[in-house]
Design an enzyme around this catalytic site. Structure first.
Site, PDB file in Angstrom:
ATOM      1  CG  HIS A  53      -5.250   0.797   3.901  1.00 33.09           C
ATOM      2  ND1 HIS A  53      -4.217   1.306   3.421  1.00 33.09           N
ATOM      3  CD2 HIS A  53      -6.122   1.484   4.108  1.00 33.09           C
ATOM      4  CE1 HIS A  53      -4.454   2.749   2.853  1.00 33.09           C
ATOM      5  NE2 HIS A  53      -5.576   2.896   3.397  1.00 33.09           N
ATOM      6  CD  GLU A  55      -2.020  -3.934   3.032  1.00 29.54           C
ATOM      7  OE1 GLU A  55      -3.244  -3.293   3.082  1.00 29.54           O
ATOM      8  OE2 GLU A  55      -1.616  -3.972   1.829  1.00 29.54           O
ATOM      9  CB  CYS A  83      -0.580   2.245   0.856  1.00 33.40           C
ATOM     10  SG  CYS A  83      -1.098   2.010   2.435  1.00 33.40           S
ATOM     11  CB  CYS A  86       0.060  -1.191   4.601  1.00 34.25           C
ATOM     12  SG  CYS A  86      -1.719  -0.876   4.826  1.00 34.25           S
TER      13      CYS A  86
HETATM   14 ZN   LIG Z   1      -2.247   0.531   2.920  1.00 36.13          ZN
END
Ligand SMILES: [Zn+2]
Length: 155
Positions: A53, A55, A83, A86
């Site tokens: 992701h 992040e 999410c 993260c």
């Molecule tokens: Zn994430």
């Protein structure tokens, strides 16, 4: 507001995937003392990595740039609400301030599954999304006990 400058950069990182298609439209910027330390955009598809992701990509780059796992004192800007994975990674990094643009509902509206994960957590780790079973603790606990006895570095 100085935050808008960095959020624009996070949005620009997200927009990379409108043409590059490395993954979803998610981008992130990590800032320390008013300067960008690292940026990242979602690379799940390009890297065949479900954890890539924006992040996480930015956290890894920031750690490498600063030479430490401890990103305390940094601020994180992301174009969408992180999410659960993260959020936890950000907390492991000791980052205390996160600015996000789009909501989890905005992500759900374009087809991403964050809402199911928040639902799983809110319902105390039960549900159809994942089966989570504690098993054979007697086999796994000795390594924890040995680690504690040896006084390793905690983080
Ligand atoms: Zn994430």
């Amino acid at each position: 507001m100085y935050q808008t400058r960095f959020m624009k950069q996070a949005a620009a990182a997200a927009a990379v995937n409108l043409t590059q298609q490395d993954g979803g439209p998610f981008g992130c910027v990590i800032v320390k003392d008013g300067a960008v330390v690292a940026t990242g955009h979602n690379r799940v598809l390009a890297d065949c990595d479900p954890t890539a992701h924006g992040e996480v990509v930015a956290l890894r780059a920031a750690g490498a740039a600063l030479g430490t796992h401890d990103l305390g004192g940094c601020e994180l800007y992301t174009n969408a609400m992180p999410c659960p994975m993260c959020l936890a990674a950000i907390m492991w990094a000791n980052i205390r301030v996160v600015y996000y643009g789009n909501t989890a509902a905005d992500a759900a509206a374009i087809g991403f599954r964050d809402a199911a994960m928040y639902d799983f957590i809110e319902h105390h780790l039960q549900g159809d999304a994942l089966t989570l079973v504690q098993h054979d603790r007697g086999l796994t606990l000795p390594v924890f006990e040995a680690y504690k006895k040896a006084s390793h570095q905690l983080y």
